[in-house]
Design a protein around this motif. Sequence first.
Motif, PDB file in Angstrom:
ATOM      1  N   GLU A  17       0.834  -1.204   0.000  1.00 28.94           N
ATOM      2  CA  GLU A  17       0.000   0.000   0.000  1.00 28.94           C
ATOM      3  C   GLU A  17       0.870   1.256   0.000  1.00 28.94           C
ATOM      4  OE1 GLU A  17      -3.233   2.347  -0.283  1.00 28.94           O
ATOM      5  OE2 GLU A  17      -3.230   0.160  -0.436  1.00 28.94           O
ATOM      6  N   LEU A  18       1.884   1.267   0.850  1.00 25.88           N
ATOM      7  CA  LEU A  18       2.764   2.433   0.984  1.00 25.88           C
ATOM      8  C   LEU A  18       3.453   2.783  -0.332  1.00 25.88           C
ATOM      9  CD1 LEU A  18       4.249   4.482   2.924  1.00 25.88           C
ATOM     10  CD2 LEU A  18       6.029   2.734   3.092  1.00 25.88           C
ATOM     11  N   ALA A  19       4.002   1.768  -1.004  1.00 26.98           N
ATOM     12  CA  ALA A  19       4.789   2.018  -2.213  1.00 26.98           C
ATOM     13  C   ALA A  19       4.003   1.797  -3.507  1.00 26.98           C
ATOM     14  CB  ALA A  19       6.036   1.128  -2.206  1.00 26.98           C
ATOM     15  N   GLY A  20       2.761   1.346  -3.406  1.00 24.63           N
ATOM     16  CA  GLY A  20       1.927   1.185  -4.591  1.00 24.63           C
ATOM     17  C   GLY A  20       2.386   0.093  -5.531  1.00 24.63           C
ATOM     18  N   TYR A  21       2.748  -1.061  -4.972  1.00 24.28           N
ATOM     19  CA  TYR A  21       3.154  -2.169  -5.830  1.00 24.28           C
ATOM     20  C   TYR A  21       2.338  -3.409  -5.509  1.00 24.28           C
ATOM     21  CZ  TYR A  21       5.910  -4.069  -1.905  1.00 24.28           C
ATOM     22  OH  TYR A  21       6.307  -4.574  -0.700  1.00 24.28           O
ATOM     23  N   SER A  22       2.505  -4.438  -6.309  1.00 23.09           N
ATOM     24  CA  SER A  22       1.834  -5.720  -6.103  1.00 23.09           C
ATOM     25  C   SER A  22       2.830  -6.718  -5.550  1.00 23.09           C
ATOM     26  CB  SER A  22       1.293  -6.260  -7.429  1.00 23.09           C
ATOM     27  OG  SER A  22       0.306  -5.390  -7.937  1.00 23.09           O
ATOM     28  N   ARG A  23       2.333  -7.638  -4.736  1.00 20.56           N
ATOM     29  CA  ARG A  23       3.198  -8.730  -4.257  1.00 20.56           C
ATOM     30  C   ARG A  23       3.690  -9.536  -5.439  1.00 20.56           C
ATOM     31  NH1 ARG A  23       6.319  -8.685  -1.143  1.00 20.56           N
ATOM     32  NH2 ARG A  23       4.805  -7.652   0.151  1.00 20.56           N
ATOM     33  N   ALA A  24       2.789  -9.750  -6.406  1.00 19.23           N
ATOM     34  CA  ALA A  24       3.178 -10.495  -7.601  1.00 19.23           C
ATOM     35  C   ALA A  24       2.397  -9.978  -8.801  1.00 19.23           C
ATOM     36  CB  ALA A  24       2.913 -11.990  -7.414  1.00 19.23           C
ATOM     37  N   VAL A  25       3.015 -10.116  -9.952  1.00 24.00           N
ATOM     38  CA  VAL A  25       2.376  -9.794 -11.225  1.00 24.00           C
ATOM     39  C   VAL A  25       2.435 -11.061 -12.072  1.00 24.00           C
ATOM     40  CG1 VAL A  25       2.474  -8.387 -13.315  1.00 24.00           C
ATOM     41  CG2 VAL A  25       3.064  -7.369 -11.096  1.00 24.00           C
ATOM     42  N   VAL A  26       1.270 -11.459 -12.575  1.00 24.09           N
ATOM     43  CA  VAL A  26       1.179 -12.633 -13.441  1.00 24.09           C
ATOM     44  C   VAL A  26       1.009 -12.131 -14.866  1.00 24.09           C
ATOM     45  CG1 VAL A  26      -0.079 -14.755 -13.931  1.00 24.09           C
ATOM     46  CG2 VAL A  26       0.051 -13.903 -11.573  1.00 24.09           C
ATOM     47  N   ASP A  27       1.917 -12.552 -15.734  1.00 22.90           N
ATOM     48  CA  ASP A  27       1.880 -12.175 -17.146  1.00 22.90           C
ATOM     49  C   ASP A  27       2.003 -13.456 -17.956  1.00 22.90           C
ATOM     50  OD1 ASP A  27       2.128 -11.045 -19.657  1.00 22.90           O
ATOM     51  OD2 ASP A  27       3.612  -9.565 -19.052  1.00 22.90           O
ATOM     52  N   GLY A  28       0.859 -13.978 -18.410  1.00 22.88           N
ATOM     53  CA  GLY A  28       0.860 -15.270 -19.091  1.00 22.88           C
ATOM     54  C   GLY A  28       1.230 -16.359 -18.092  1.00 22.88           C
ATOM     55  N   ASP A  29       2.224 -17.157 -18.421  1.00 23.12           N
ATOM     56  CA  ASP A  29       2.682 -18.210 -17.515  1.00 23.12           C
ATOM     57  C   ASP A  29       3.779 -17.733 -16.576  1.00 23.12           C
ATOM     58  OD1 ASP A  29       0.933 -20.183 -18.388  1.00 23.12           O
ATOM     59  OD2 ASP A  29       2.269 -20.821 -20.001  1.00 23.12           O
ATOM     60  N   TRP A  30       4.198 -16.490 -16.708  1.00 18.66           N
ATOM     61  CA  TRP A  30       5.256 -15.946 -15.866  1.00 18.66           C
ATOM     62  C   TRP A  30       4.667 -15.261 -14.637  1.00 18.66           C
ATOM     63  CZ3 TRP A  30      10.220 -17.084 -16.505  1.00 18.66           C
ATOM     64  CH2 TRP A  30      10.612 -17.583 -17.763  1.00 18.66           C
ATOM     65  N   ILE A  31       5.320 -15.468 -13.493  1.00 21.13           N
ATOM     66  CA  ILE A  31       4.920 -14.827 -12.241  1.00 21.13           C
ATOM     67  C   ILE A  31       6.153 -14.146 -11.665  1.00 21.13           C
ATOM     68  CG2 ILE A  31       3.910 -15.128  -9.951  1.00 21.13           C
ATOM     69  CD1 ILE A  31       3.371 -18.072 -11.842  1.00 21.13           C
ATOM     70  N   PHE A  32       6.031 -12.854 -11.432  1.00 17.19           N
ATOM     71  CA  PHE A  32       7.123 -12.049 -10.887  1.00 17.19           C
ATOM     72  C   PHE A  32       6.721 -11.631  -9.472  1.00 17.19           C
ATOM     73  CE2 PHE A  32       6.886 -11.644 -15.453  1.00 17.19           C
ATOM     74  CZ  PHE A  32       8.189 -11.892 -15.856  1.00 17.19           C
ATOM     75  N   VAL A  33       7.428 -12.162  -8.476  1.00 19.70           N
ATOM     76  CA  VAL A  33       7.098 -11.866  -7.086  1.00 19.70           C
ATOM     77  C   VAL A  33       8.073 -10.817  -6.566  1.00 19.70           C
ATOM     78  CG1 VAL A  33       6.749 -12.797  -4.763  1.00 19.70           C
ATOM     79  CG2 VAL A  33       6.225 -14.211  -6.768  1.00 19.70           C
ATOM     80  N   SER A  34       7.515  -9.744  -6.012  1.00 20.67           N
ATOM     81  CA  SER A  34       8.310  -8.638  -5.477  1.00 20.67           C
ATOM     82  C   SER A  34       9.178  -9.087  -4.313  1.00 20.67           C
ATOM     83  CB  SER A  34       7.387  -7.527  -4.969  1.00 20.67           C
ATOM     84  OG  SER A  34       6.668  -6.962  -6.024  1.00 20.67           O
ATOM     85  N   GLY A  35      10.191  -8.277  -4.025  1.00 20.91           N
ATOM     86  CA  GLY A  35      11.013  -8.523  -2.850  1.00 20.91           C
ATOM     87  C   GLY A  35      10.122  -8.656  -1.625  1.00 20.91           C
ATOM     88  N   THR A  36      10.351  -9.707  -0.850  1.00 25.58           N
ATOM     89  CA  THR A  36       9.485 -10.052   0.267  1.00 25.58           C
ATOM     90  C   THR A  36      10.330 -10.257   1.515  1.00 25.58           C
ATOM     91  OG1 THR A  36       7.973 -11.145  -1.281  1.00 25.58           O
ATOM     92  CG2 THR A  36       7.736 -11.698   1.050  1.00 25.58           C
ATOM     93  N   VAL A  37      10.019  -9.494   2.552  1.00 26.30           N
ATOM     94  CA  VAL A  37      10.732  -9.637   3.823  1.00 26.30           C
ATOM     95  C   VAL A  37      10.015 -10.645   4.708  1.00 26.30           C
ATOM     96  CG1 VAL A  37      11.750  -7.323   3.731  1.00 26.30           C
ATOM     97  CG2 VAL A  37       9.542  -7.660   4.876  1.00 26.30           C
ATOM     98  N   GLY A  38      10.701 -11.101   5.724  1.00 27.42           N
ATOM     99  CA  GLY A  38      10.168 -12.116   6.621  1.00 27.42           C
ATOM    100  C   GLY A  38       9.453 -11.537   7.813  1.00 27.42           C
ATOM    101  N   GLN A  39       8.427 -10.773   7.549  1.00 22.08           N
ATOM    102  CA  GLN A  39       7.650 -10.125   8.601  1.00 22.08           C
ATOM    103  C   GLN A  39       6.360 -10.903   8.826  1.00 22.08           C
ATOM    104  OE1 GLN A  39       6.261  -6.186   7.575  1.00 22.08           O
ATOM    105  NE2 GLN A  39       6.279  -5.558   9.718  1.00 22.08           N
ATOM    106  N   ASP A  40       5.963 -11.001  10.084  1.00 19.81           N
ATOM    107  CA  ASP A  40       4.648 -11.547  10.410  1.00 19.81           C
ATOM    108  C   ASP A  40       3.664 -10.407  10.184  1.00 19.81           C
ATOM    109  OD1 ASP A  40       2.270 -12.316  11.587  1.00 19.81           O
ATOM    110  OD2 ASP A  40       3.241 -13.262  13.309  1.00 19.81           O
ATOM    111  N   PHE A  41       2.952 -10.433   9.064  1.00 21.93           N
ATOM    112  CA  PHE A  41       2.096  -9.307   8.691  1.00 21.93           C
ATOM    113  C   PHE A  41       0.944  -9.109   9.667  1.00 21.93           C
ATOM    114  CE2 PHE A  41       3.787 -10.233   4.278  1.00 21.93           C
ATOM    115  CZ  PHE A  41       4.671  -9.177   4.304  1.00 21.93           C
ATOM    116  N   ALA A  42       0.515 -10.171  10.339  1.00 21.31           N
ATOM    117  CA  ALA A  42      -0.586 -10.048  11.306  1.00 21.31           C
ATOM    118  C   ALA A  42      -0.175  -9.201  12.503  1.00 21.31           C
ATOM    119  CB  ALA A  42      -1.043 -11.434  11.762  1.00 21.31           C
TER     120      ALA A  42
END
Length: 130
Positions: A17-42
């Motif tokens: 939300e802060l940076a306006g990006y998606s966790r992942a973008v699916v383009d056809g059969d390709w999936i691009f997952v953004s940099g992900t930190v090891g935070q307990d989001f809850a």
Amino acid sequence: MSAAPRTFIQSGSRWEELAGYSRAVVDGDWIFVSGTVGQDFASGEFPDTAERQCELALDTIEGALSQAQASLADVVRVRVYVPDRANVIAVSGVLKRRLGDNRPANTTLCSALAVEGAKVEIEVTARRRA
């Protein structure tokens, strides 16, 4: 011929939300997952160890891949950012265990991270198999 529309996957992270990006973008059969930190989001907390943070980051990545009808077995590239070189071996062990025999291409960098408290950040590229 028109290209299939892109699909955007959110995980609910405040960073998306802060940076306006998606966790992942699916383009056809390709999936691009953004940099992900090891935070307990809850709770918003970071576990004390790089290993546990790596597990949480991979759980989040696995969830995004699942939403894209893929899995960790579909990962073809991993980029890992670890601020403390002393944690590289531990993080690498978690990656090896979780990715199994998949053996994707991997780049590991020792670099400061934007999120305070993060000991690892992981991004992946996956391709769904037919």
